[in-house]
Design a protein around this motif. Structure first.
Motif, PDB file in Angstrom:
ATOM      1  N   VAL A  51       0.838  -1.200   0.000  1.00 51.32           N
ATOM      2  CA  VAL A  51       0.000   0.000   0.000  1.00 51.32           C
ATOM      3  C   VAL A  51       0.873   1.251   0.000  1.00 51.32           C
ATOM      4  N   ALA A  52       1.918   1.277   0.828  1.00 51.04           N
ATOM      5  CA  ALA A  52       2.800   2.444   0.896  1.00 51.04           C
ATOM      6  C   ALA A  52       3.497   2.679  -0.445  1.00 51.04           C
ATOM      7  N   THR A  53       3.916   1.610  -1.097  1.00 46.97           N
ATOM      8  CA  THR A  53       4.578   1.742  -2.394  1.00 46.97           C
ATOM      9  C   THR A  53       3.604   2.241  -3.452  1.00 46.97           C
ATOM     10  N   VAL A  54       2.399   1.696  -3.443  1.00 52.01           N
ATOM     11  CA  VAL A  54       1.396   2.074  -4.438  1.00 52.01           C
ATOM     12  C   VAL A  54       0.942   3.510  -4.234  1.00 52.01           C
ATOM     13  N   LYS A  55       0.866   3.961  -2.989  1.00 51.82           N
ATOM     14  CA  LYS A  55       0.445   5.341  -2.725  1.00 51.82           C
ATOM     15  C   LYS A  55       1.374   6.342  -3.391  1.00 51.82           C
ATOM     16  N   GLY A  56       2.602   5.939  -3.655  1.00 54.31           N
ATOM     17  CA  GLY A  56       3.550   6.827  -4.323  1.00 54.31           C
ATOM     18  C   GLY A  56       3.141   7.157  -5.744  1.00 54.31           C
ATOM     19  N   GLU A  57       2.323   6.334  -6.327  1.00 56.60           N
ATOM     20  CA  GLU A  57       1.835   6.590  -7.684  1.00 56.60           C
ATOM     21  C   GLU A  57       0.608   7.492  -7.575  1.00 56.60           C
ATOM     22  N   ALA A  58       0.775   8.761  -7.905  1.00 57.93           N
ATOM     23  CA  ALA A  58      -0.249   9.781  -7.663  1.00 57.93           C
ATOM     24  C   ALA A  58      -1.583   9.476  -8.347  1.00 57.93           C
ATOM     25  N   ASN A  59      -1.548   8.859  -9.498  1.00 53.78           N
ATOM     26  CA  ASN A  59      -2.784   8.631 -10.250  1.00 53.78           C
ATOM     27  C   ASN A  59      -3.485   7.327  -9.894  1.00 53.78           C
ATOM     28  N   PHE A  60      -2.939   6.597  -8.931  1.00 54.69           N
ATOM     29  CA  PHE A  60      -3.480   5.270  -8.668  1.00 54.69           C
ATOM     30  C   PHE A  60      -4.900   5.349  -8.121  1.00 54.69           C
ATOM     31  N   GLU A  61      -5.699   4.367  -8.478  1.00 55.05           N
ATOM     32  CA  GLU A  61      -7.112   4.339  -8.087  1.00 55.05           C
ATOM     33  C   GLU A  61      -7.250   4.132  -6.583  1.00 55.05           C
ATOM     34  N   GLN A  62      -7.748   5.135  -5.905  1.00 57.25           N
ATOM     35  CA  GLN A  62      -7.866   5.093  -4.442  1.00 57.25           C
ATOM     36  C   GLN A  62      -8.893   4.066  -3.973  1.00 57.25           C
TER      37      GLN A  62
END
Length: 197
Positions: A51-62
């Motif tokens: 989750v922490a790594t994915v949050k770094g991708e600004a456009n990722f689907e929340q």
């Protein structure tokens, strides 16, 4: 002489009653289930890193990320004890929570394919490989659990050990099941046509 004969007959009848086999298989099933829990815990520990790594991708689907977080919270909130193995309802609730986490993680991995920056992130790739390895370990641990429960249940239902099971209250154990069996029994639909716009 009669007394020794009675003792010998009692000893022989107890040796064939399966009591020791019940104890051995009960412990084996508990041990196998502990390994399943160990692998589930490993997966739950990996989720915050993913989750922490994915949050770094600004456009990722929340929404997808939120579902993963909620599924992990639900899966780790259910307390599991050795008695859970003998309680079909508690066992089913636990399996359902773990299934929801598996589904949320699968969706996360599928959606992540659409994000080239995330796919290129070395930390995410490493976590993904670790998660895939953990899912394989979960499968192996579940298979071992299924095997030990099968051996226990066969003993509990076979003659003459079923008489020992009835006298001592050894009930067949619930086995691992899949919540969406009807859904997964249908073959997946593969469509290579261009998406409609």
């Amino acid at each position: 002489m009669k007394r020794w004969l009675l003792i010998l007959i009692a000893a022989l009848s107890l040796a064939g009653c399966g009591y020791n086999d019940f104890q051995r298989l009960d412990e084996a099933s508990k041990s196998a289930w502990s390994e399943v829990l160990n692998q589930y815990q490993r997966r739950a520990d990996l989720v915050p890193n993913i989750v922490a790594t994915v949050k770094g991708e600004a456009n990722f689907e929340q929404e997808t990320l939120t579902k993963v977080i909620e599924a992990r919270a639900k899966a780790t909130s259910i307390q599991v004890s050795p008695e859970t193995l003998n309680n079909p309802e508690a066992f089913a609730r636990f399996q359902q929570a773990q299934g929801e986490l598996s589904g949320a993680l699968s969706r996360l991995m599928a959606v992540s394919e659409q994000y080239p920056n995330l796919k290129a992130n070395q930390a995410f790739r490493d976590l993904r490989v670790t998660l895939e390895g953990t899912e394989n370990r979960i499968t192996v641990a579940r298979n071992r659990f299924i095997q030990t429960v099968q051996e226990y249940n066969v003993l509990a239902r076979s003659f003459p050990t079923n008489l020992t099971a009835k006298v001592l209250g050894y009930q067949p154990k619930p086995n691992f099941t899949v919540q969406n069996e009807a859904q997964i029994s249908a073959p997946p639909t593969v469509d290579f046509s261009a998406p409609k716009k």
